[in-house]
Design an enzyme around this catalytic site. Structure first.
Site, mmCIF file in Angstrom:
data_model
loop_
_atom_site.group_PDB
_atom_site.id
_atom_site.type_symbol
_atom_site.label_atom_id
_atom_site.label_comp_id
_atom_site.label_asym_id
_atom_site.label_seq_id
_atom_site.Cartn_x
_atom_site.Cartn_y
_atom_site.Cartn_z
ATOM 1 N N SER A 126 0.264 34.600 30.234
ATOM 2 C CA SER A 126 -0.225 34.834 31.595
ATOM 3 C C SER A 126 -0.515 33.496 32.252
ATOM 4 O O SER A 126 -0.903 32.527 31.580
ATOM 5 C CB SER A 126 -1.499 35.682 31.566
ATOM 6 O OG SER A 126 -2.173 35.641 32.822
ATOM 7 N N TYR A 163 -9.903 36.531 28.023
ATOM 8 C CA TYR A 163 -8.521 36.818 28.403
ATOM 9 C C TYR A 163 -7.703 35.535 28.447
ATOM 10 O O TYR A 163 -6.616 35.447 27.862
ATOM 11 C CB TYR A 163 -8.472 37.519 29.757
ATOM 12 C CG TYR A 163 -7.062 37.838 30.206
ATOM 13 C CD1 TYR A 163 -6.370 38.901 29.635
ATOM 14 C CD2 TYR A 163 -6.415 37.069 31.162
ATOM 15 C CE1 TYR A 163 -5.072 39.203 30.025
ATOM 16 C CE2 TYR A 163 -5.124 37.352 31.563
ATOM 17 C CZ TYR A 163 -4.448 38.419 30.988
ATOM 18 O OH TYR A 163 -3.163 38.701 31.360
#
Length: 264
Positions: free
Chosen positions: A142, A155
């Site tokens: 990501s 995350y």
């Protein structure tokens, strides 16, 4: 309908978002598919639709990759099915919020889903592909691995791991015939945001990409031989500059003496 047949691509998180887009794009290229997700009914519906549209063989494997049982079932399939020549390690989730207020059990779940499952499935694929001298491993990271947010510690940490992990894997397989790629998408128009702590409608529209656009770009990057593909990055030279700067740090990372600025 594709006329060129290739091997079987195993896609995790394959019934929605980027995983579903990957499955469709790969089917269009002639890949048979093994779709992995939790919902058996959605898996069967997706498999039937793709097989009918693209004339490829599509099978389904229901597995919860946040559990040891789910991971083992996919590992076993990678080990046993020699038709699988591509792993798209796409499944994952997101949680955002202050670490000081987080539920430790939810954080452990996120780490297991985003990091442990990616590692174990890549390891299973690596073992299978190394024995054949061919195959492709695609790990999905990501942009938040690079764009660090104060509410995204875990995350971002899991996704930064995926980049470093894939770079090391590429070194291991250099010259072997096994291809490795890490895809680093920005915000995508998917359900990953639902209940994550950041909702999709909070993001600027110009920062959000459609999953199919991201999947096509990722596959184009794979075709071009990119190790790291950032679908929205306007100039790939910017990533190369970043990597060159990182490599420039290496000679000073491990020496016998501390740097002069720490001398007392």
């Amino acid at each position: 309908m594709s006329t060129q047949k290739t091997g079987t691509a195993l896609v995790t998180g394959a019934t929605a978002g980027l995983g579903a887009a990957y499955a469709e794009e790969l089917a269009a290229r002639g890949h048979d598919l093994l779709l992995v997700a939790r919902d058996q009914a959605r898996l069967e519906s997706s498999a039937a639709g793709l097989a009918q549209r693209f004339g490829v063989e599509v099978s389904a494997l229901s597995a919860d990759l946040a559990t040891p049982k789910g991971m083992r079932s996919v590992e076993d399939r990678l080990a046993a099915d020699s038709s699988i020549d591509m792993l798209v390690n796409n499944a994952g989730s997101a949680l955002f919020g202050p670490l000081s207020a987080a539920d430790p059990d939810r954080l452990e779940w996120l780490v297991t889903f985003n990091l442990t499952s990616v590692t174990r499935l890549a390891a299973a694929a690596a073992k299978a592909f190394a024995g054949r001298g061919s195959g492709t491993i695609v790990n999905v990271s990501s942009a938040l691995a690079l764009n660090i947010l104060p509410v995204g510690a875990v995350y971002s940490g899991t996704k930064a791991y995926v980049i470093a992990f894939t770079q090391a894997l590429a070194q291991e397989f250099a010259g072997s015939g096994v291809r490795v790629q890490v895809v680093v998408p920005g915000a995508l128009e998917t359900a990953i945001w639902d209940g994550s702590g950041i909702e999709l409608d909070q993001l600027p529209k110009e920062a959000v990409m459609a999953p199919h656009d991201a999947a096509r770009a990722a596959l184009a990057g794979l075709d071009a031989g990119e190790l790291v593909t950032i679908p929205s990055l306007p100039e790939y030279a910017r990533w190369e500059e970043y990597e060159k700067a990182r490599q420039g740090l290496i000679p000073g990372l491990s020496l016998t003496r501390p740097a002069e600025r720490y001398a007392r």
